[in-house]
Enzyme design. Structure first.
Site, PDB file in Angstrom:
ATOM      1  N   TYR A 159       0.838  -1.214   0.000  1.00 16.39           N
ATOM      2  CA  TYR A 159       0.000   0.000   0.000  1.00 16.39           C
ATOM      3  C   TYR A 159       0.867   1.256   0.000  1.00 16.39           C
ATOM      4  O   TYR A 159       0.660   2.181  -0.803  1.00 16.39           O
ATOM      5  CB  TYR A 159      -0.910  -0.022   1.233  1.00 16.39           C
ATOM      6  CG  TYR A 159      -1.561   1.314   1.553  1.00 16.39           C
ATOM      7  CD1 TYR A 159      -2.564   1.844   0.748  1.00 16.39           C
ATOM      8  CD2 TYR A 159      -1.171   2.046   2.675  1.00 16.39           C
ATOM      9  CE1 TYR A 159      -3.157   3.066   1.053  1.00 16.39           C
ATOM     10  CE2 TYR A 159      -1.751   3.256   2.986  1.00 16.39           C
ATOM     11  CZ  TYR A 159      -2.749   3.769   2.172  1.00 16.39           C
ATOM     12  OH  TYR A 159      -3.338   4.972   2.468  1.00 16.39           O
TER      13      TYR A 159
HETATM   14  P1  NAD Z   1     -12.298   5.105   1.924  1.00 10.63           P
HETATM   15  O1  NAD Z   1     -12.109   3.716   1.416  1.00 10.63           O
HETATM   16  O2  NAD Z   1     -13.354   5.336   2.944  1.00 10.63           O
HETATM   17  O3  NAD Z   1     -12.549   6.095   0.700  1.00 10.63           O
HETATM   18  C1  NAD Z   1     -11.924   5.922  -0.551  1.00 10.63           C
HETATM   19  C2  NAD Z   1     -12.993   6.001  -1.634  1.00 10.63           C
HETATM   20  O4  NAD Z   1     -12.346   5.961  -2.907  1.00 10.63           O
HETATM   21  C3  NAD Z   1     -13.994   4.833  -1.588  1.00 10.63           C
HETATM   22  O5  NAD Z   1     -15.315   5.296  -1.420  1.00 10.63           O
HETATM   23  C4  NAD Z   1     -13.797   4.126  -2.922  1.00 10.63           C
HETATM   24  O6  NAD Z   1     -14.980   3.613  -3.492  1.00 10.63           O
HETATM   25  C5  NAD Z   1     -13.200   5.242  -3.781  1.00 10.63           C
HETATM   26  N1  NAD Z   1     -12.438   4.713  -4.897  1.00 10.63           N
HETATM   27  C6  NAD Z   1     -11.391   3.844  -4.843  1.00 10.63           C
HETATM   28  N2  NAD Z   1     -10.965   3.573  -6.070  1.00 10.63           N
HETATM   29  C7  NAD Z   1     -11.749   4.277  -6.930  1.00 10.63           C
HETATM   30  C8  NAD Z   1     -11.804   4.395  -8.338  1.00 10.63           C
HETATM   31  N3  NAD Z   1     -10.967   3.717  -9.128  1.00 10.63           N
HETATM   32  N4  NAD Z   1     -12.738   5.216  -8.893  1.00 10.63           N
HETATM   33  C9  NAD Z   1     -13.614   5.887  -8.097  1.00 10.63           C
HETATM   34  N5  NAD Z   1     -13.617   5.797  -6.759  1.00 10.63           N
HETATM   35  C10 NAD Z   1     -12.691   5.005  -6.187  1.00 10.63           C
HETATM   36  O7  NAD Z   1     -10.866   5.586   2.464  1.00 10.63           O
HETATM   37  P2  NAD Z   1     -10.465   6.861   3.346  1.00 10.63           P
HETATM   38  O8  NAD Z   1     -10.004   6.362   4.656  1.00 10.63           O
HETATM   39  O9  NAD Z   1     -11.531   7.894   3.244  1.00 10.63           O
HETATM   40  O10 NAD Z   1      -9.167   7.346   2.537  1.00 10.63           O
HETATM   41  C11 NAD Z   1      -9.262   8.331   1.519  1.00 10.63           C
HETATM   42  C12 NAD Z   1      -7.875   8.595   0.962  1.00 10.63           C
HETATM   43  O11 NAD Z   1      -7.006   9.043   1.999  1.00 10.63           O
HETATM   44  C13 NAD Z   1      -7.205   7.367   0.333  1.00 10.63           C
HETATM   45  O12 NAD Z   1      -6.480   7.797  -0.795  1.00 10.63           O
HETATM   46  C14 NAD Z   1      -6.244   6.901   1.426  1.00 10.63           C
HETATM   47  O13 NAD Z   1      -5.143   6.218   0.878  1.00 10.63           O
HETATM   48  C15 NAD Z   1      -5.848   8.222   2.049  1.00 10.63           C
HETATM   49  N6  NAD Z   1      -5.434   8.125   3.446  1.00 10.63           N
HETATM   50  C16 NAD Z   1      -6.326   7.744   4.410  1.00 10.63           C
HETATM   51  C17 NAD Z   1      -5.918   7.716   5.737  1.00 10.63           C
HETATM   52  C18 NAD Z   1      -6.839   7.319   6.854  1.00 10.63           C
HETATM   53  O14 NAD Z   1      -6.390   7.267   8.013  1.00 10.63           O
HETATM   54  N7  NAD Z   1      -8.129   7.054   6.591  1.00 10.63           N
HETATM   55  C19 NAD Z   1      -4.600   8.080   6.078  1.00 10.63           C
HETATM   56  C20 NAD Z   1      -3.727   8.411   5.060  1.00 10.63           C
HETATM   57  C21 NAD Z   1      -4.151   8.473   3.749  1.00 10.63           C
HETATM   58  C1  UGA Z   2      -4.293   4.135   8.621  1.00  4.68           C
HETATM   59  C2  UGA Z   2      -5.161   3.927   7.380  1.00  4.68           C
HETATM   60  O1  UGA Z   2      -5.882   2.705   7.496  1.00  4.68           O
HETATM   61  C3  UGA Z   2      -4.306   3.896   6.134  1.00  4.68           C
HETATM   62  O2  UGA Z   2      -5.170   3.839   4.992  1.00  4.68           O
HETATM   63  C4  UGA Z   2      -3.470   5.142   6.105  1.00  4.68           C
HETATM   64  O3  UGA Z   2      -2.712   5.251   4.980  1.00  4.68           O
HETATM   65  C5  UGA Z   2      -2.601   5.230   7.344  1.00  4.68           C
HETATM   66  O4  UGA Z   2      -3.472   5.275   8.489  1.00  4.68           O
HETATM   67  C6  UGA Z   2      -1.750   6.468   7.367  1.00  4.68           C
HETATM   68  O5  UGA Z   2      -1.596   7.104   8.417  1.00  4.68           O
HETATM   69  O6  UGA Z   2      -1.195   6.813   6.333  1.00  4.68           O
HETATM   70  P1  UGA Z   2      -3.042   2.512  10.258  1.00  4.68           P
HETATM   71  O7  UGA Z   2      -2.137   3.483  10.913  1.00  4.68           O
HETATM   72  O8  UGA Z   2      -2.582   1.107  10.092  1.00  4.68           O
HETATM   73  O9  UGA Z   2      -3.459   2.987   8.798  1.00  4.68           O
HETATM   74  O10 UGA Z   2      -4.410   2.626  11.083  1.00  4.68           O
HETATM   75  P2  UGA Z   2      -5.387   1.506  11.635  1.00  4.68           P
HETATM   76  O11 UGA Z   2      -5.882   0.677  10.513  1.00  4.68           O
HETATM   77  O12 UGA Z   2      -6.379   2.174  12.501  1.00  4.68           O
HETATM   78  O13 UGA Z   2      -4.404   0.595  12.541  1.00  4.68           O
HETATM   79  C7  UGA Z   2      -3.663   1.168  13.624  1.00  4.68           C
HETATM   80  C8  UGA Z   2      -2.993   0.065  14.414  1.00  4.68           C
HETATM   81  O14 UGA Z   2      -4.016  -0.746  15.008  1.00  4.68           O
HETATM   82  C9  UGA Z   2      -2.129  -0.882  13.597  1.00  4.68           C
HETATM   83  O15 UGA Z   2      -0.963  -1.204  14.323  1.00  4.68           O
HETATM   84  C10 UGA Z   2      -2.991  -2.137  13.438  1.00  4.68           C
HETATM   85  O16 UGA Z   2      -2.254  -3.335  13.327  1.00  4.68           O
HETATM   86  C11 UGA Z   2      -3.783  -2.111  14.725  1.00  4.68           C
HETATM   87  N1  UGA Z   2      -5.102  -2.794  14.598  1.00  4.68           N
HETATM   88  C12 UGA Z   2      -5.966  -2.437  13.637  1.00  4.68           C
HETATM   89  C13 UGA Z   2      -5.397  -3.785  15.513  1.00  4.68           C
HETATM   90  O17 UGA Z   2      -4.616  -4.121  16.416  1.00  4.68           O
HETATM   91  N2  UGA Z   2      -6.617  -4.408  15.400  1.00  4.68           N
HETATM   92  C14 UGA Z   2      -7.525  -4.084  14.448  1.00  4.68           C
HETATM   93  O18 UGA Z   2      -8.621  -4.677  14.408  1.00  4.68           O
HETATM   94  C15 UGA Z   2      -7.193  -3.052  13.533  1.00  4.68           C
END
Ligand code: NAD
Ligand code: UGA
Length: 332
Positions: A161
């Site tokens: 990823y």
């Molecule tokens: P999410 O899965 O809730 O939202 C992503 C959306 O993108 C989904 O609704 C999905 O259907 C859409 N999507 C994916 N591929 C697509 C495509 N080919 N065409 C149209 N739509 C498409 O995820 P999120 O947590 O809201 O994350 C949003 C963005 O932020 C992502 O790029 C993710 O990598 C990034 N991000 C998220 C986190 C986090 O903590 N949630 C942290 C760092 C980065």
């Molecule tokens: C999150 C998002 O899921 C990613 O898409 C994003 O890119 C990333 O943040 C980011 O900061 O860039 P992550 O930090 O792994 O990734 O967040 P969580 O999915 O909430 O996990 C946090 C920690 O909890 C990890 O160590 C994971 O192993 C742990 N975890 C998660 C558990 O122990 N149990 C669970 O059921 C889920």
């Protein structure tokens, strides 16, 4: 429910495109923009008529004046007509999540995070979109010594990823260097939480476990730390990135402090008033032990700083969850 409305400076945005608008972060961003008076074209491939999570997320902005929903896959849809007259494209569509990116799903990560981004960039260049804000990730840093990660640090992505997110960032910045390309701000979001957080993420699962009494699976010993960042703070930084004059670069969006998973469990337990049963499991590959943002650039460039601390943010997150659970009144 307490509101942590972000200070918005969306006045310069007459019209904006939000990709990933049926997702967690995209749905909050689309709503905030539409509420501030921006015409929003929200694009997502998830169809609310068949996907209840997308339907719940989309409900946040549906019906607001100026909000237009498009169900389309960026991998093959005609993008250009959707971008005409946009002052900014917020490219949040992507396949998120560290752990599922090993194995055969990688092709989906590659298709949405890299190939679809390439199509968005080509379309932005043809249509003449001035600014692209792209959602990157703290995961590009990989393992650190525990100190704060600054944008100048050499990325060491530790999961498939993270590799796709770093490729996405570089691709966007390569286009930004062309005369026809948009200016680009790539935001490295740090573990985002709050209402409508994805159900695979830890904060949601900890609150869910406290609310339902179902066990919580803990990968590793729970001492791993994340720079948990509240969704409204993420939205505020994202909008600021679209209107800031200087551009082309990466910016961390994280508070600069972090908490362990055990601390999250403690807060969830305290807020709900019920102990969580923990099922310990092995640490997952690709997960790093610590994330922490150096927030200096976000502060200096965007004038941004986080406003919501972990306990207040988790309380709002919990209240949003209980509002969806009929008959549930456990939220503190
Ligand atoms: P999410 O899965 O809730 O939202 C992503 C959306 O993108 C989904 O609704 C999905 O259907 C859409 N999507 C994916 N591929 C697509 C495509 N080919 N065409 C149209 N739509 C498409 O995820 P999120 O947590 O809201 O994350 C949003 C963005 O932020 C992502 O790029 C993710 O990598 C990034 N991000 C998220 C986190 C986090 O903590 N949630 C942290 C760092 C980065
Ligand atoms: C999150 C998002 O899921 C990613 O898409 C994003 O890119 C990333 O943040 C980011 O900061 O860039 P992550 O930090 O792994 O990734 O967040 P969580 O999915 O909430 O996990 C946090 C920690 O909890 C990890 O160590 C994971 O192993 C742990 N975890 C998660 C558990 O122990 N149990 C669970 O059921 C889920």
């Amino acid at each position: 429910m307490p509101q942590h409305e972000p200070p918005l400076n969306a006045a310069a945005l007459r019209r904006a495109v939000v990709t990933g608008s049926a997702g967690f972060i995209g749905s909050h961003l689309a709503r905030a923009l539409a509420q501030a008076g921006t015409t929003v074209i929200g694009i997502d491939r998830r169809d609310p008529s068949t996907d209840p999570t997308a339907a719940a997320n989309l409900a946040a902005a549906q019906g607001l004046p100026g909000y237009h929903r498009i169900t389309a896959d960026l991998i093959d849809c005609a993008i250009d007509p959707l971008l005409i007259d946009a002052d900014a494209v917020f490219h949040l569509a992507g396949v998120p999540g560290v752990r599922p990116s090993w194995g055969p799903q990688f092709s989906d990560y590659l298709a949405s995070n890299v190939l679809a981004t390439h199509r968005v960039l080509e379309a932005c260049s043809r249509v003449g979109v001035p600014r692209l804000v792209v959602a990157s990730s703290s995961s590009v840093y990989g393992p650190t010594g525990g100190g704060a990660s600054a944008e100048a640090d050499r990325p060491k992505p530790a999961s498939p990823y993270a590799v796709t997110k770093l490729a996405e960032e570089h691709l966007c910045l390569a286009y930004a260097g062309r005369s026809s390309g948009p200016s680009v701000v790539a935001l490295r979001y740090f573990t985002v939480y709050g209402p409508r957080q994805r159900a695979d993420m830890f904060t949601h699962r900890a609150l869910q476990a406290a609310l339902t009494g179902q066990p919580l699976r803990l990968y590793g010993d729970g001492h791993q730390r994340r720079d948990f960042t509240y969704i409204d703070d993420i939205v505020a930084a994202t909008i600021a990135a679209a209107v800031v004059p200087a551009a082309n670069g990466v910016i961390n969006v994280g508070g600069g402090s972090n908490a362990s998973l055990l601390e999250v469990i403690n807060i969830a337990t305290g807020l709900v008033g019920r102990d969580i049963e923990i099922q310990q499991d092995q640490a997952r590959s690709g997960d790093v032990l610590v994330t922490r943002a150096d927030p200096s650039r976000a502060r200096d460039t965007l004038g941004w700083q986080p406003r919501v601390d972990l306990r207040a943010g988790m309380r709002a997150h919990l209240q949003a969850m209980t509002a969806q659970m009929p008959g549930c009144s456990r939220a503190a």
